[in-house]
Design an enzyme around this catalytic site. Structure first.
Site, PDB file in Angstrom:
ATOM      1  N   ASN A  70      41.320  36.739   1.764  1.00 14.73           N
ATOM      2  CA  ASN A  70      42.055  35.489   1.895  1.00 14.73           C
ATOM      3  C   ASN A  70      41.255  34.302   1.388  1.00 14.73           C
ATOM      4  OD1 ASN A  70      41.489  33.191   4.082  1.00 14.73           O
ATOM      5  ND2 ASN A  70      40.626  35.106   4.876  1.00 14.73           N
ATOM      6  N   LEU A  74      41.281  26.428   4.383  1.00 19.54           N
ATOM      7  CA  LEU A  74      41.236  25.708   5.668  1.00 19.54           C
ATOM      8  C   LEU A  74      42.422  24.759   5.904  1.00 19.54           C
ATOM      9  CD1 LEU A  74      37.371  24.973   5.802  1.00 19.54           C
ATOM     10  CD2 LEU A  74      38.644  26.578   7.240  1.00 19.54           C
ATOM     11  N   CYS A 129      32.920  29.541   6.423  1.00 17.33           N
ATOM     12  CA  CYS A 129      34.075  29.894   5.596  1.00 17.33           C
ATOM     13  C   CYS A 129      33.608  30.032   4.152  1.00 17.33           C
ATOM     14  CB  CYS A 129      35.131  28.795   5.709  1.00 17.33           C
ATOM     15  SG  CYS A 129      36.542  29.096   4.658  1.00 17.33           S
ATOM     16  N   GLY A 242      34.296  41.117  13.153  1.00 16.68           N
ATOM     17  CA  GLY A 242      34.370  41.769  11.852  1.00 16.68           C
ATOM     18  C   GLY A 242      34.879  43.192  11.950  1.00 16.68           C
ATOM     19  N   GLY A 264      40.572  39.788  14.647  1.00 11.94           N
ATOM     20  CA  GLY A 264      41.378  39.028  13.707  1.00 11.94           C
ATOM     21  C   GLY A 264      42.364  39.888  12.953  1.00 11.94           C
ATOM     22  N   THR A 265      41.942  40.397  11.811  1.00 12.26           N
ATOM     23  CA  THR A 265      42.826  41.116  10.887  1.00 12.26           C
ATOM     24  C   THR A 265      43.621  42.238  11.557  1.00 12.26           C
ATOM     25  OG1 THR A 265      41.362  40.549   9.079  1.00 12.26           O
ATOM     26  CG2 THR A 265      42.827  42.427   8.710  1.00 12.26           C
TER      27      THR A 265
HETATM   28  C1  LIG Z   1      43.874  34.559   7.211  1.00 13.13           C
HETATM   29  C2  LIG Z   1      42.537  34.262   7.824  1.00 13.13           C
HETATM   30  C3  LIG Z   1      42.238  32.951   8.205  1.00 13.13           C
HETATM   31  C4  LIG Z   1      40.992  32.658   8.785  1.00 13.13           C
HETATM   32  N1  LIG Z   1      40.724  31.376   9.170  1.00 13.13           N
HETATM   33  C5  LIG Z   1      39.522  31.093   9.764  1.00 13.13           C
HETATM   34  C6  LIG Z   1      39.236  29.776  10.229  1.00 13.13           C
HETATM   35  O1  LIG Z   1      40.045  28.849  10.154  1.00 13.13           O
HETATM   36  N2  LIG Z   1      38.003  29.562  10.792  1.00 13.13           N
HETATM   37  C7  LIG Z   1      37.062  30.555  10.950  1.00 13.13           C
HETATM   38  O2  LIG Z   1      35.974  30.302  11.480  1.00 13.13           O
HETATM   39  N3  LIG Z   1      37.336  31.830  10.539  1.00 13.13           N
HETATM   40  C8  LIG Z   1      38.523  32.106   9.958  1.00 13.13           C
HETATM   41  N4  LIG Z   1      38.801  33.392   9.566  1.00 13.13           N
HETATM   42  C9  LIG Z   1      37.782  34.443   9.791  1.00 13.13           C
HETATM   43  C10 LIG Z   1      38.035  35.225  11.089  1.00 13.13           C
HETATM   44  O3  LIG Z   1      37.959  34.381  12.222  1.00 13.13           O
HETATM   45  C11 LIG Z   1      37.018  36.376  11.239  1.00 13.13           C
HETATM   46  O4  LIG Z   1      35.705  35.838  11.278  1.00 13.13           O
HETATM   47  C12 LIG Z   1      37.101  37.386  10.088  1.00 13.13           C
HETATM   48  O5  LIG Z   1      38.433  37.568   9.676  1.00 13.13           O
HETATM   49  C13 LIG Z   1      36.476  38.726  10.440  1.00 13.13           C
HETATM   50  O6  LIG Z   1      37.151  39.327  11.535  1.00 13.13           O
HETATM   51  P1  LIG Z   1      38.310  40.474  11.329  1.00 13.13           P
HETATM   52  O7  LIG Z   1      37.746  41.513  10.411  1.00 13.13           O
HETATM   53  O8  LIG Z   1      38.591  40.971  12.721  1.00 13.13           O
HETATM   54  O9  LIG Z   1      39.482  39.769  10.727  1.00 13.13           O
HETATM   55  C14 LIG Z   1      40.036  33.704   8.983  1.00 13.13           C
HETATM   56  C15 LIG Z   1      40.359  35.018   8.608  1.00 13.13           C
HETATM   57  C16 LIG Z   1      41.586  35.312   8.047  1.00 13.13           C
HETATM   58  C17 LIG Z   1      41.897  36.740   7.665  1.00 13.13           C
END
Ligand SMILES: Cc1cc2nc3c(=O)[nH]c(=O)nc-3n(C[C@H](O)[C@H](O)[C@H](O)COP(=O)(O)O)c2cc1C
Length: 305
Positions: A70, A74, A129, A242, A264-265
């Site tokens: 992605n 922000l 980010c 993660g 998250g994902t």
């Molecule tokens: C669509 C999307 C938007 C995200 N927006 C933010 C954000 O605004 N701030 C932030 O610190 N991390 C953001 N992240 C990162 C997630 O908080 C997380 O650190 C990352 O996706 C890894 O975790 P996961 O593998 O469980 O998704 C975003 C991730 C995704 C996929």
């Protein structure tokens, strides 16, 4: 005390599974829904000083079973408008962590003060980010800037401060040490891993922005290695993030050194039932390994080396 409840820098969560920043977190209704679905706490979308539209589409690409790429850029309503969303989530009983992003220490400190007024239990600083010019990992991969930002925020607020770090660096341990020395109360690791998808037909990057951040199953070993390394380098609690989609994934993060985790994902596929499934499975794993509290499991793999 409930076996799953956990504490991060003086704040207690009913279970260790927190909604990760940016996932469902744009509205108070969505934060409240994650709470109703069983999240131990919810982290807001990263909020900045002013309304930001983000990048043009496409901003997200599903990469088969690896996860998501992605580059949202922000997007957020800005601090002034977002306070009402947090109020809504809190009214429903959610334990809310406020995520903020800024371009320098002064902007972070101003935002931190405003976020503190909303009644969140802690602040998570997005220093990580990977795709927003002038923000996130562009500043957060320099230990000196991490020090400056964390110090300024700590001087501005009384809330516990979590520094969310980037894996897009050769030494995340050095970033964690810089954050801890500047007064961070916890470290969140990791944000997404910088990645690229190219369409072989058009021969162009798939995302409008070009580079993006990879999340989901493919980054679990990276996040786990970062948490392991950080646990060896700092004393403050760690929030592991993660690629977590199963109770086993979460258990691995805990025994690597995390006191809580963010999801998250996996929620894009697992939906409403995931938080309940994760908690039930983790409870069984803790019992199976003879841990009567979650705290006993934190960092356990370092002790069986
Ligand atoms: C669509 C999307 C938007 C995200 N927006 C933010 C954000 O605004 N701030 C932030 O610190 N991390 C953001 N992240 C990162 C997630 O908080 C997380 O650190 C990352 O996706 C890894 O975790 P996961 O593998 O469980 O998704 C975003 C991730 C995704 C996929």
């Amino acid at each position: 005390m409930d076996r799953l409840s956990t504490e991060v820098a003086g704040v207690r969560f009913r279970n260790p599974f927190l909604l990760a920043s940016g996932i469902w977190g744009e509205t108070g209704a969505a934060l409240a829904r994650a709470h109703r679905d069983g999240a131990g706490g919810v982290v807001t979308k990263s909020i900045g000083s002013a309304t930001r539209e983000g990048y043009p589409n496409p901003t997200v690409e599903q990469l088969g079973s690896w996860g998501l790429l992605n580059a949202m850029g922000l997007p957020n309503p800005g601090m002034e408008h977002y306070a009402a969303e947090i109020a809504l989530a809190r009214k429903e009983g959610a334990t809310v962590v406020g995520s903020i992003f800024g371009g320098d220490a002064k902007e972070f400190a101003t935002l931190a003060r405003a976020m503190e007024q909303t009644g969140v239990v802690a602040l998570e600083l997005n220093l990580s980010c990977p795709h927003a010019k002038g923000y996130g990992s562009e500043i957060g991969r320099d230990p000196a800037i991490v020090t400056e930002v964390v110090r300024a925020v700590k001087q501005a607020v009384r809330l516990p401060v979590w520094a969310k770090l980037t894996p897009n660096t050769h030494d995340i341990g050095a970033l964690a040490e810089a954050a801890e020395q500047a007064g961070a109360d916890a470290i969140s690791a990791i944000n997404t891993v910088r990645g690229l998808a190219i369409d072989p037909e058009t021969m162009r990057p798939v995302l409008a922005h070009g580079f993006g951040g990879l999340s989901g199953p493919a980054i679990k070993p990276i996040g786990l290695a970062c948490v392991w390394q950080i646990y060896d380098r700092v004393k403050v609690p760690i929030v592991g993030i993660g690629g977590i989609s199963t109770p086993e994934d979460a258990f691995e993060y805990l025994i690597a050194g995390a006191s809580a985790v963010e999801v998250g994902t996996a929620l894009s596929a697992g939906g409403d039932a995931l938080f309940g499934t994760l908690s039930a499975g983790l409870e069984r794993l803790l019992e199976h390994h003879g841990f009567s509290t979650l705290a006993e499991a934190v960092g356990a793999s370092h002790r069986v080396r």
